[in-house]
Design an enzyme around this catalytic site. Structure first.
Site, PDB file in Angstrom:
ATOM      1  N   TYR A 138       6.313   6.103  -3.551  1.00 18.74           N
ATOM      2  CA  TYR A 138       7.014   7.174  -3.045  1.00 18.74           C
ATOM      3  C   TYR A 138       8.614   7.083  -3.366  1.00 18.74           C
ATOM      4  O   TYR A 138       8.733   6.228  -4.429  1.00 18.74           O
ATOM      5  CB  TYR A 138       7.074   6.794  -1.591  1.00 18.74           C
ATOM      6  CG  TYR A 138       5.717   7.140  -0.639  1.00 18.74           C
ATOM      7  CD1 TYR A 138       5.692   8.038   0.505  1.00 18.74           C
ATOM      8  CD2 TYR A 138       4.714   6.369  -0.975  1.00 18.74           C
ATOM      9  CE1 TYR A 138       4.686   8.322   1.032  1.00 18.74           C
ATOM     10  CE2 TYR A 138       3.416   6.621  -0.332  1.00 18.74           C
ATOM     11  CZ  TYR A 138       3.500   7.863   0.701  1.00 18.74           C
ATOM     12  OH  TYR A 138       2.327   8.017   1.324  1.00 18.74           O
ATOM     13  N   GLN A 177       8.172   3.629  10.545  1.00 18.92           N
ATOM     14  CA  GLN A 177       8.149   3.466   9.105  1.00 18.92           C
ATOM     15  C   GLN A 177       8.990   4.863   8.544  1.00 18.92           C
ATOM     16  O   GLN A 177       8.572   6.052   8.681  1.00 18.92           O
ATOM     17  CB  GLN A 177       6.883   3.443   8.373  1.00 18.92           C
ATOM     18  CG  GLN A 177       6.758   3.222   6.905  1.00 18.92           C
ATOM     19  CD  GLN A 177       5.398   3.582   6.325  1.00 18.92           C
ATOM     20  OE1 GLN A 177       4.720   4.498   6.355  1.00 18.92           O
ATOM     21  NE2 GLN A 177       4.928   2.219   5.661  1.00 18.92           N
ATOM     22  N   ALA A 214      -3.932  -4.731   8.825  1.00 23.34           N
ATOM     23  CA  ALA A 214      -4.399  -3.319   8.888  1.00 23.34           C
ATOM     24  C   ALA A 214      -5.841  -2.834   9.170  1.00 23.34           C
ATOM     25  O   ALA A 214      -6.129  -2.844  10.053  1.00 23.34           O
ATOM     26  CB  ALA A 214      -3.821  -2.412   7.707  1.00 23.34           C
ATOM     27  N   ARG A 215      -6.441  -2.910   8.134  1.00 21.60           N
ATOM     28  CA  ARG A 215      -8.087  -2.660   8.280  1.00 21.60           C
ATOM     29  C   ARG A 215      -8.572  -3.517   9.317  1.00 21.60           C
ATOM     30  O   ARG A 215      -9.571  -3.024  10.138  1.00 21.60           O
ATOM     31  CB  ARG A 215      -8.820  -2.782   6.747  1.00 21.60           C
ATOM     32  CG  ARG A 215      -8.456  -1.698   5.819  1.00 21.60           C
ATOM     33  CD  ARG A 215      -8.965  -1.997   4.610  1.00 21.60           C
ATOM     34  NE  ARG A 215      -8.253  -2.891   4.054  1.00 21.60           N
ATOM     35  CZ  ARG A 215      -8.529  -3.377   2.692  1.00 21.60           C
ATOM     36  NH1 ARG A 215      -9.484  -2.904   1.999  1.00 21.60           N
ATOM     37  NH2 ARG A 215      -7.797  -4.160   2.118  1.00 21.60           N
TER      38      ARG A 215
END
Length: 413
Positions: free
Chosen positions: A173, A103, A349-350
């Protein structure tokens, strides 16, 4: 889509020039295992758990394209110095049978002068309520330099043996902040209409594609909406995705939500771990978090596949670009639903943080259910070593660096 056309999520699939062994991607999450900004054996071990657990590709987060683009201490800078460690990382993932993605990002408003030494940049002057600092407007010359930095970072990824790069165009971002009318008040060709505000991300995608050619896949992570009034929402993010698709510089788009600036729980949903966040904060932030934490981060109930309702809006627009579904994917039925809806890949993810071997278990037994209870206490562990607090083997390891506990407002990406 006809029923017989629905792909099996556990069969191989092409992502640009890369062939993945299945359609499950380990989403990028802060790791906290590179305290000196270089790959460590512990970082490799962290990702090998997911590879050995059956994912088709794992994503190394968060790799800075420039020193001033860091969002937290200890993040890897994509430079020649990092290549030997990165090559060791990709060799390990490949030996386990999976692909590896890096990433690439520039934090912009999410950066902190405290550890970068420079004032954070934004499209326009902006006050970040999470870091309590002002961000200066980026110049046109600096925009061109950041575009070059993304290209240079992508070249490092190729030299390091990565199979893909993921361009971080989400969560406010720097690239994402250009897409927000709340943060982008520029009067030049990078501001105004959504077509103008999409110019920066299109230039980055083009430069990266020119750099890597067909050697590796190029993915972009884009916020469909960020939960902030007057900021990014579907009506405009759909147009950004359409423009990127028309450019044909991307192999896939991973659809996300939320931001790292405020209302952070819009990305995660579920419980708000206020007490845990307060516990790692110095005063007077500790008291502020206890009093206003839920108000600042927002409260949003968790539900399975919580990004699907928005993400399905993008499916009919894509002509050249595959889509990756993220958000609340925890069992085999969710994988199949994603495929049925027209997504080529899913990102987790989690659920994987709780059970790295969940993909293999789901493949062996489609009735398996995730043990993740969405308590979101893993969010706080990014200040040390990201882990599931219900995993004793991870919980009681020493944090990679104490600096993480001194920083505020950074979440699992």
């Amino acid at each position: 889509m006809a029923i017989n056309a629905i792909p099996d999520p556990f069969t191989p699939a092409s992502l640009g020039p890369v062939r993945l062994r299945n359609r499950i991607i380990k989403a990028a999450t802060s790791e906290g295992r590179s305290p000196k900004g270089l790959v460590t054996d512990e970082l490799i071990e962290f990702h090998r758990r997911y590879v050995d657990g059956g994912v088709g590709m794992t994503t190394l987060a968060y790799c800075c394209v420039a020193p001033e683009g860091a969002s937290a201490p200890g993040q890897i800078l994509m430079s020649p110095k990092a290549i030997p460690g990165l090559r060791k990382f990709t060799d390990s993932m490949h030996s386990g049978g999976a692909a590896a993605s890096a990433q690439l990002g520039h934090a912009g408003v999410v950066a902190s002068k405290k550890f970068t030494g420079t004032t954070p940049m934004a499209p326009s002057r902006f006050f970040n309520p999470s870091s309590l600092q002002y961000c200066r407007g980026i110049t046109t010359d600096e925009i061109a330099r950041v575009v070059d930095q993304f290209g240079e970072a992508a070249d490092v990824a190729v030299q390091s043996g990565f199979d893909a790069v993921e361009l971080h165009f989400g969560h406010l971002y720097l690239p994402s902040s250009f897409l927000s009318p709340k943060l982008n008040r520029r009067k030049d060709s990078y501001g105004g209409s959504i077509d103008n505000r999409s110019r920066f991300v299109r230039e980055v995608a083009q430069r990266v594609r020119e750099t890597v050619g067909d050697k590796i896949a190029v993915i972009a992570k884009i916020s469909m909406d960020d939960g902030i009034h007057g900021s990014i929402w579907l009506t405009e993010s759909l147009r950004t995705a359409q423009l990127l698709d028309q450019d044909a510089n991307l192999d896939a788009i991973e659809l996300t939500q939320g931001s790292s600036v405020s209302r952070q729980m819009y990305l995660f949903r579920g419980d708000v771990p206020v007490d845990e966040f307060a516990a790692v904060m110095p005063q007077p932030l500790k008291a502020g978090v206890r009093m206003f934490g839920k108000q600042m981060m927002g409260q949003y109930p968790y539900r399975d596949l919580y990004m699907l309702e928005s993400a399905r809006q993008f499916v009919p627009l894509m002509r050249n670009t595959k889509l990756i579904l993220l958000g609340g994917i925890t069992n085999h039925e969710h994988l199949v639903t994603g495929m049925r809806e027209g997504f080529e890949f899913v990102a987790m993810a989690r659920a994987l943080l709780r059970e790295p071997d969940l993909p293999t278990r789901m493949m062996d037994d489609p009735t398996v259910q995730s043990r993740c209870n969405h308590c979101n206490k893993c969010m706080v562990t990014v200040f040390g070593r990201t882990h599931c607090v219900l995993d004793p083997g991870q919980r009681y390891r020493k944090p990679a660096t104490a600096e993480f506990a001194a920083e505020q407002g950074k979440g699992v990406k």
